[in-house]
Design an enzyme around this catalytic site. Structure first.
Site, mmCIF file in Angstrom:
data_model
loop_
_atom_site.group_PDB
_atom_site.id
_atom_site.type_symbol
_atom_site.label_atom_id
_atom_site.label_comp_id
_atom_site.label_asym_id
_atom_site.label_seq_id
_atom_site.Cartn_x
_atom_site.Cartn_y
_atom_site.Cartn_z
ATOM 1 C CB SER A 1 9.951 -11.527 -0.302
ATOM 2 O OG SER A 1 10.023 -11.120 1.043
ATOM 3 C CG HIS B 1 8.403 -7.358 -1.257
ATOM 4 N ND1 HIS B 1 7.403 -6.472 -1.586
ATOM 5 C CD2 HIS B 1 8.012 -7.944 -0.105
ATOM 6 C CE1 HIS B 1 6.442 -6.522 -0.669
ATOM 7 N NE2 HIS B 1 6.799 -7.410 0.253
ATOM 8 C CG ASP C 1 8.291 -8.424 3.496
ATOM 9 O OD1 ASP C 1 7.240 -7.860 3.182
ATOM 10 O OD2 ASP C 1 8.756 -9.402 2.880
ATOM 11 C CG MET D 1 7.449 -7.397 9.263
ATOM 12 S SD MET D 1 7.269 -9.169 9.517
ATOM 13 C CE MET D 1 7.310 -9.749 7.816
ATOM 14 C CG HIS E 1 4.660 -5.172 2.606
ATOM 15 N ND1 HIS E 1 4.440 -6.530 2.612
ATOM 16 C CD2 HIS E 1 3.542 -4.610 3.138
ATOM 17 C CE1 HIS E 1 3.247 -6.770 3.130
ATOM 18 N NE2 HIS E 1 2.684 -5.628 3.464
ATOM 19 C CG MET F 1 3.468 -6.003 6.931
ATOM 20 S SD MET F 1 4.193 -7.593 6.512
ATOM 21 C CE MET F 1 5.672 -7.033 5.683
ATOM 22 C CG MET G 1 -1.066 -8.556 2.697
ATOM 23 S SD MET G 1 0.678 -8.759 2.271
ATOM 24 C CE MET G 1 1.114 -10.288 3.089
ATOM 25 C CG ASP H 1 3.859 -9.999 -0.058
ATOM 26 O OD1 ASP H 1 4.550 -11.030 -0.074
ATOM 27 O OD2 ASP H 1 4.084 -9.035 0.703
#
Ligand code: DX5
Ligand code: ZN
Length: 226
Positions: A10, A35, A37, A39, A68, A70, A143, A177
């Site tokens: 990540s 990965h 993230d 957000m 990913h 979010m 998750m 994750d």
């Protein structure tokens, strides 16, 4: 046929000021995916990277960018992220109940690989229609911490969901994750996870390459023993 192990550091735990070299370092050390993230400060109480960062990173690497999302409005990100060079597009089931079919369609049309993620409190049944539909997602991300931040403690109770999914879908990519590292990987691998996200355990290690190998070996061994 067993699903392939995919180890995905990540990048949230990397040095953002040196993202391109951090990405290159991870690939050199044996990572399969990176990965990413994304957000929005609404779906989760944190703000990280967005489309422009994916676009910049894409200029420096050919690696699979496992995004990913979010965010509360993933539909708005499909087109820009595809243009930016994202590879996987994993959205959260909690915010897409009304329109996931449209979303999956668009993700595929734009050449990305759709995945669905669920928070620790979300029942596993909620993703079944997305895996079994006519136009299914290709990965489920379970998750193993509350989404939002790196460095949290792995929640072993989420493993029931992984076990249930693996029993039901032997060839599905199942990603975990949050809080994964050498001390928790065996639990996730034996439950049936094959795509492993790891942030702080990899970037915080003296020898990140060794951690990547340990994660991969655990998944491979669990598959041999299953
Ligand atoms: C948390 C993110 C994770 C995070 C994992 O919301 O989705 O990808 O970076 O970090 P670690 O491995 O440190 O728990
Ligand atoms: Zn993540």
């Amino acid at each position: 046929m067993a699903v392939e192990p995919k180890i995905a550091p990540s990048m949230l735990s990397s040095d953002f000021a040196n993202l391109a070299s951090e990405a290159e370092r991870m690939i050199q050390l044996g990572a399969d995916w990176l990965h990413m993230d994304i957000m929005d400060g609404h779906f989760v109480p944190n703000l990280t990277i967005g489309t422009p960062v994916i676009e910049s990173l894409r200029k420096h690497t050919k690696a699979y960018l496992d995004c990913h999302l979010m965010v509360t409005n993933p539909l708005d990100y499909v087109e820009p992220l595809a243009k930016a060079g994202a590879s996987g597009f994993t959205f959260h089931v909690e915010v897409t109940k009304e329109y996931w079919q449209q979303l999956v369609n668009q993700i595929k049309t734009k050449g990305m690989r759709p995945g669905v993620a669920l928070k620790p409190g979300t029942p596993i049944e909620e993703v079944y229609p997305l895996v079994e539909g006519e136009n299914p997602v290709e990965m489920v991300l379970v998750m193993t911490v509350e989404p939002g931040f790196g460095g949290q403690k792995f929640m072993p109770e989420t493993m029931d969901k992984v076990r249930t999914l693996r029993k039901k879908y032997p060839t599905l990519d199942i990603e975990v994750d949050g809080g994964l590292g050498p001390s928790t990987i065996d639990l996730a691998a034996s439950a049936g996870a094959n795509c492993i996200v790891a942030g702080s355990s990899v970037f915080g290690a003296k020898e990140p390459g060794e951690v990547i190998s340990i994660l991969r070996k655990s998944v491979a061994d669990a598959q041999l023993n299953s």
